[in-house]
Motif scaffolding. Sequence first.
Motif: not given
Length: 134
Positions: A4-8, A12-14, A71-72, A79-80
Amino acid sequence: MGIPEAAERFVRVWERAWAEHDVEALLGLYAQDCVHRSMPFRAPHRGRDELAAYLRWSFAGERVADVRFGPPLVGANGLAVAEFRVLAEDGEGPSTLAGCVFARFDADGLAVETRDYWHSAAEHREPAGPLFLS
């Protein structure tokens, strides 16, 4: 880092880096041996070097007006998925790109595999219905 943290962090970076065409920030989200599929019938971009070349090609001539990622959503299988919408202009005028990205992450929170599905319109517009699932 958890999924979840990686997906968020990924969305946000993208969101910021696409608006700024910051290829280096985007590459920092991916594992060295990542695989990115930008279209279902296009050959995948393998590794950061191929991904960098694809991103630079994609951003060439594009002027971004607005980028939004929803939100992811993270499934039990790790899978996100996240939806996105980009308002831009290029040599042909205004355009809208709307779609979603699917991503799998390693234990360090880096994307090892991503796949995009998107549609474009030759004007600035919002997709019908809610933009983002939640």
